[in-house]
Design a protein around this motif. Structure first.
Motif, PDB file in Angstrom:
ATOM      1  N   SER A 142     -15.618   3.973 -16.611  1.00 22.08           N
ATOM      2  CA  SER A 142     -14.371   4.697 -16.340  1.00 22.08           C
ATOM      3  C   SER A 142     -13.171   3.768 -16.445  1.00 22.08           C
ATOM      4  CB  SER A 142     -14.405   5.272 -14.925  1.00 22.08           C
ATOM      5  OG  SER A 142     -14.277   4.221 -13.990  1.00 22.08           O
ATOM      6  N   TYR A 143     -11.988   4.379 -16.432  1.00 24.21           N
ATOM      7  CA  TYR A 143     -10.807   3.574 -16.141  1.00 24.21           C
ATOM      8  C   TYR A 143     -10.927   3.269 -14.654  1.00 24.21           C
ATOM      9  CZ  TYR A 143      -8.462   5.749 -20.207  1.00 24.21           C
ATOM     10  OH  TYR A 143      -8.104   6.187 -21.440  1.00 24.21           O
ATOM     11  N   VAL A 181      -5.749  -3.040  -3.816  1.00 19.93           N
ATOM     12  CA  VAL A 181      -6.118  -4.316  -3.205  1.00 19.93           C
ATOM     13  C   VAL A 181      -6.297  -4.180  -1.691  1.00 19.93           C
ATOM     14  CG1 VAL A 181      -5.200  -5.848  -4.980  1.00 19.93           C
ATOM     15  CG2 VAL A 181      -3.687  -5.006  -3.186  1.00 19.93           C
ATOM     16  N   LEU A 182      -5.701  -3.141  -1.127  1.00 21.72           N
ATOM     17  CA  LEU A 182      -5.903  -2.859   0.296  1.00 21.72           C
ATOM     18  C   LEU A 182      -6.367  -1.423   0.432  1.00 21.72           C
ATOM     19  CD1 LEU A 182      -2.533  -4.243   1.736  1.00 21.72           C
ATOM     20  CD2 LEU A 182      -4.768  -5.316   1.959  1.00 21.72           C
ATOM     21  N   ASN A 183      -7.119  -1.130   1.467  1.00 20.42           N
ATOM     22  CA  ASN A 183      -7.531   0.242   1.717  1.00 20.42           C
ATOM     23  C   ASN A 183      -6.345   1.054   2.202  1.00 20.42           C
ATOM     24  OD1 ASN A 183      -8.834   2.156   4.176  1.00 20.42           O
ATOM     25  ND2 ASN A 183      -9.725   2.337   2.159  1.00 20.42           N
ATOM     26  N   ARG A 184      -5.970   2.074   1.452  1.00 20.83           N
ATOM     27  CA  ARG A 184      -4.804   2.879   1.828  1.00 20.83           C
ATOM     28  C   ARG A 184      -5.140   4.323   2.131  1.00 20.83           C
ATOM     29  NH1 ARG A 184      -1.894   0.203   4.177  1.00 20.83           N
ATOM     30  NH2 ARG A 184      -0.179   1.652   3.991  1.00 20.83           N
ATOM     31  N   GLY A 185      -6.390   4.697   2.033  1.00 24.39           N
ATOM     32  CA  GLY A 185      -6.766   6.072   2.367  1.00 24.39           C
ATOM     33  C   GLY A 185      -6.959   6.949   1.142  1.00 24.39           C
ATOM     34  N   GLN A 186      -7.661   8.052   1.369  1.00 28.18           N
ATOM     35  CA  GLN A 186      -8.032   8.908   0.247  1.00 28.18           C
ATOM     36  C   GLN A 186      -6.829   9.552  -0.438  1.00 28.18           C
ATOM     37  OE1 GLN A 186     -10.221  12.678   0.802  1.00 28.18           O
ATOM     38  NE2 GLN A 186     -11.937  11.632  -0.156  1.00 28.18           N
ATOM     39  N   GLY A 187      -5.867   9.979   0.367  1.00 27.16           N
ATOM     40  CA  GLY A 187      -4.678  10.605  -0.208  1.00 27.16           C
ATOM     41  C   GLY A 187      -3.960   9.657  -1.150  1.00 27.16           C
ATOM     42  N   ALA A 188      -3.819   8.405  -0.717  1.00 26.20           N
ATOM     43  CA  ALA A 188      -3.144   7.398  -1.515  1.00 26.20           C
ATOM     44  C   ALA A 188      -3.908   7.139  -2.809  1.00 26.20           C
ATOM     45  CB  ALA A 188      -3.005   6.105  -0.713  1.00 26.20           C
ATOM     46  N   ALA A 189      -5.237   7.091  -2.708  1.00 25.75           N
ATOM     47  CA  ALA A 189      -6.056   6.813  -3.887  1.00 25.75           C
ATOM     48  C   ALA A 189      -5.942   7.952  -4.903  1.00 25.75           C
ATOM     49  CB  ALA A 189      -7.513   6.599  -3.475  1.00 25.75           C
ATOM     50  N   ILE A 190      -5.967   9.186  -4.419  1.00 25.34           N
ATOM     51  CA  ILE A 190      -5.838  10.339  -5.320  1.00 25.34           C
ATOM     52  C   ILE A 190      -4.505  10.287  -6.057  1.00 25.34           C
ATOM     53  CG2 ILE A 190      -5.529  12.844  -5.371  1.00 25.34           C
ATOM     54  CD1 ILE A 190      -7.629  13.061  -3.178  1.00 25.34           C
ATOM     55  N   LYS A 191      -3.456   9.974  -5.288  1.00 21.60           N
ATOM     56  CA  LYS A 191      -2.123   9.915  -5.888  1.00 21.60           C
ATOM     57  C   LYS A 191      -2.058   8.838  -6.976  1.00 21.60           C
ATOM     58  CE  LYS A 191       2.547  10.512  -5.613  1.00 21.60           C
ATOM     59  NZ  LYS A 191       2.990   9.725  -6.760  1.00 21.60           N
ATOM     60  N   THR A 192      -2.658   7.688  -6.703  1.00 25.01           N
ATOM     61  CA  THR A 192      -2.673   6.623  -7.710  1.00 25.01           C
ATOM     62  C   THR A 192      -3.378   7.114  -8.974  1.00 25.01           C
ATOM     63  OG1 THR A 192      -2.707   4.916  -6.005  1.00 25.01           O
ATOM     64  CG2 THR A 192      -3.439   4.262  -8.191  1.00 25.01           C
ATOM     65  N   GLY A 193      -4.518   7.779  -8.781  1.00 28.64           N
ATOM     66  CA  GLY A 193      -5.276   8.295  -9.916  1.00 28.64           C
ATOM     67  C   GLY A 193      -4.480   9.320 -10.711  1.00 28.64           C
ATOM     68  N   ILE A 194      -3.782  10.180 -10.002  1.00 27.41           N
ATOM     69  CA  ILE A 194      -2.972  11.214 -10.665  1.00 27.41           C
ATOM     70  C   ILE A 194      -1.831  10.567 -11.455  1.00 27.41           C
ATOM     71  CG2 ILE A 194      -1.337  13.105 -10.247  1.00 27.41           C
ATOM     72  CD1 ILE A 194      -3.157  14.094  -8.012  1.00 27.41           C
ATOM     73  N   THR A 225       1.765   1.249   0.511  1.00 24.05           N
ATOM     74  CA  THR A 225       0.984   2.085  -0.406  1.00 24.05           C
ATOM     75  C   THR A 225       1.589   2.068  -1.802  1.00 24.05           C
ATOM     76  OG1 THR A 225       0.284   3.512   1.381  1.00 24.05           O
ATOM     77  CG2 THR A 225       0.141   4.430  -0.830  1.00 24.05           C
ATOM     78  N   GLN A 226       2.911   2.163  -1.834  1.00 25.87           N
ATOM     79  CA  GLN A 226       3.615   2.150  -3.112  1.00 25.87           C
ATOM     80  C   GLN A 226       3.301   0.871  -3.879  1.00 25.87           C
ATOM     81  OE1 GLN A 226       5.291   4.825  -3.987  1.00 25.87           O
ATOM     82  NE2 GLN A 226       5.685   3.957  -6.000  1.00 25.87           N
ATOM     83  N   LEU A 227       3.356  -0.243  -3.160  1.00 29.37           N
ATOM     84  CA  LEU A 227       3.059  -1.544  -3.766  1.00 29.37           C
ATOM     85  C   LEU A 227       1.631  -1.607  -4.283  1.00 29.37           C
ATOM     86  CD1 LEU A 227       4.563  -4.363  -1.529  1.00 29.37           C
ATOM     87  CD2 LEU A 227       4.757  -4.128  -3.987  1.00 29.37           C
ATOM     88  N   ILE A 284       0.531  -2.089  -8.175  1.00 32.63           N
ATOM     89  CA  ILE A 284      -0.316  -3.218  -8.585  1.00 32.63           C
ATOM     90  C   ILE A 284      -1.561  -2.693  -9.313  1.00 32.63           C
ATOM     91  CG2 ILE A 284      -1.790  -5.111  -7.755  1.00 32.63           C
ATOM     92  CD1 ILE A 284       0.257  -5.435  -5.435  1.00 32.63           C
ATOM     93  N   ALA A 285      -2.172  -1.640  -8.729  1.00 32.34           N
ATOM     94  CA  ALA A 285      -3.381  -1.083  -9.333  1.00 32.34           C
ATOM     95  C   ALA A 285      -3.116  -0.605 -10.745  1.00 32.34           C
ATOM     96  CB  ALA A 285      -3.901   0.063  -8.465  1.00 32.34           C
ATOM     97  N   ILE A 286      -1.988   0.102 -10.927  1.00 28.06           N
ATOM     98  CA  ILE A 286      -1.686   0.669 -12.244  1.00 28.06           C
ATOM     99  C   ILE A 286      -1.279  -0.430 -13.240  1.00 28.06           C
ATOM    100  CG2 ILE A 286      -0.103   2.200 -13.499  1.00 28.06           C
ATOM    101  CD1 ILE A 286      -0.236   4.088 -11.099  1.00 28.06           C
ATOM    102  N   MET A 287      -0.507  -1.400 -12.734  1.00 26.40           N
ATOM    103  CA  MET A 287      -0.057  -2.487 -13.591  1.00 26.40           C
ATOM    104  C   MET A 287      -1.227  -3.312 -14.110  1.00 26.40           C
ATOM    105  SD  MET A 287       3.519  -3.979 -12.257  1.00 26.40           S
ATOM    106  CE  MET A 287       2.845  -5.463 -11.583  1.00 26.40           C
ATOM    107  N   LYS A 288      -2.160  -3.619 -13.223  1.00 26.19           N
ATOM    108  CA  LYS A 288      -3.331  -4.412 -13.609  1.00 26.19           C
ATOM    109  C   LYS A 288      -4.124  -3.717 -14.705  1.00 26.19           C
ATOM    110  CE  LYS A 288      -4.927  -7.317  -9.813  1.00 26.19           C
ATOM    111  NZ  LYS A 288      -5.784  -7.282  -8.625  1.00 26.19           N
ATOM    112  N   LYS A 289      -4.170  -2.384 -14.597  1.00 26.46           N
ATOM    113  CA  LYS A 289      -4.959  -1.609 -15.569  1.00 26.46           C
ATOM    114  C   LYS A 289      -4.275  -1.598 -16.928  1.00 26.46           C
ATOM    115  CE  LYS A 289      -8.325   0.107 -16.751  1.00 26.46           C
ATOM    116  NZ  LYS A 289      -9.613  -0.533 -16.505  1.00 26.46           N
ATOM    117  N   LYS A 290      -2.937  -1.543 -16.889  1.00 29.25           N
ATOM    118  CA  LYS A 290      -2.197  -1.390 -18.156  1.00 29.25           C
ATOM    119  C   LYS A 290      -2.182  -2.676 -18.964  1.00 29.25           C
ATOM    120  CE  LYS A 290       0.079   2.738 -17.899  1.00 29.25           C
ATOM    121  NZ  LYS A 290       1.193   3.324 -17.156  1.00 29.25           N
TER     122      LYS A 290
END
Lengths: 223, 110
Positions: A50-51, A56-69, B97-99, B103-109
């Motif tokens: 996968s992509y 780098v830190l645990n931020r919770g499920q909501g945060a992870a979903i948002k990052t994925g979206i 969280t924003q940071l 970071i997660a997206i930048m590392k991937k790109k």
């Protein structure tokens, strides 16, 4: 059609590999796993199929979903489906979730295990989820049959509009309030959820659910 | 005659105020914040050394006893400060969280 499957994952090394393989076998190429700061090998395993993005830190499920979206949107996803890493959902259900969106019948689809099947669901879990349904109706005026289902699908437009501001589990509430705020058309889709020892161990406890309810009320008041 | 509580209060306030001054020197807090804390600690000293002043205050605002005025004000102030902390804390959480996300997206790109 560019369907992106977004999977938040936290310490799921035992299951994520199987889940990703079954998604690949079903022909899903665009899979975004967001490893939410796992302490195990989730990220390494996810990377193969996968992509894989890493918090780098645990931020919770909501945060992870948002990052994925966010990531999926940056890859020009047309439909985004959120899926669980613990193997509770059936891969076949993704298609059912995406279809109403592709056909432009809805902006967002919400999976419902109560319209579909909840196999081996413990009684206590059922009660909590049913209470959640009443709760969501009282707070947001949205009539649904399943309030906490992780299987959801969004059109890219809907995904852009929806603001998920809760990092932890309250993000479920964010979706409801955002549906109302943006006047999005939503549709419930019957799906199947499998309960086994693994998913039950990882699932939410009663205490956590009460905590969640209080948080939802607070959020509603603070807005 | 100085009572024990006055001695304690004096020692504590000297300590707390010196902390505030040092923080201000390091530019960790603003001059305004320093002023705020000096007022709080100064107020405490005045109240401890001249308790009769609070009775006068109590008469003015119409609360029974002097000490009650102090307690009510303190509780009000505490609530307000907790609220401010809460807001700040939530803001920090969001920013972290924003940071983490960027970071997660930048590392991937890359």
């Amino acid at each position: 059609m560019d369907i992106f499957v977004v999977i938040p994952a936290y310490n799921e090394e035992k299951k994520i590999g199987i889940v990703l393989k079954s998604l690949k076998n079903a022909g899903y190429e665009n899979i975004v796993v967001v490893d939410d700061g796992s302490k195990d090998r989730t990220f390494e395993i996810a990377k193969e199929n996968s992509y894989a993005l890493m918090h780098v830190l645990n931020r919770g499920q909501g945060a992870a979903i948002k990052t994925g979206i966010d990531f999926a949107l940056s890859k020009n996803a047309k439909v985004i489906v959120t899926f669980d890493a613990d193997g509770q959902f059936l891969v076949e259900d993704i298609k059912k979730m995406a279809e109403p969106i592709i056909k432009k019948m809805a902006d967002i689809t919400l999976g419902s295990r109560f319209l579909g099947k909840a196999i081996n669901i413990p009684y206590s879990k059922k009660i909590v989820l049913k209470l959640g349904v009443i709760f969501v109706f009282l707070l947001y005026g949205i009539k649904i049959t399943d309030s906490q289902c992780g299987l959801r699908a969004f059109s890219s437009d809907a995904a852009k509009k929806i603001k998920v501001t809760s990092d932890r589990m309250e993000h479920a509430a964010d979706f409801f309030s955002e549906i109302m705020r943006n006047k999005l058309i939503y549709l419930e889709v019957p799906i199947t959820v499998l309960y086994d020892k693994y998913s039950l161990k990882k699932g939410q406890s009663w205490a956590r659910s009460i905590d969640l309810g209080i948080n939802m009320i607070l959020k509603k008041l603070m807005r | 005659m100085i009572s024990l509580i006055q001695l304690f209060a004096f020692a504590f306030v000297t300590f707390a105020a010196s902390r505030a001054v040092l923080r201000a020197k390091d530019k960790k807090i603003t001059v305004f914040e320093l002023f705020f804390w000096l007022c709080i600690w100064g107020g405490l000293i005045i109240v401890v050394f001249f308790p009769e002043l609070t009775s006068y205050l109590a008469d003015v605002v119409g609360i029974g006893r002097g000490i009650d005025v102090i307690i009510y004000t303190s509780i009000g102030l505490l609530f307000y400060m907790i609220f401010r902390l809460y807001v700040k804390f939530e803001e920090n959480e969001r920013e972290i969280t924003q940071l983490v996300r960027e970071i997660a997206i930048m590392k991937k790109k890359k």
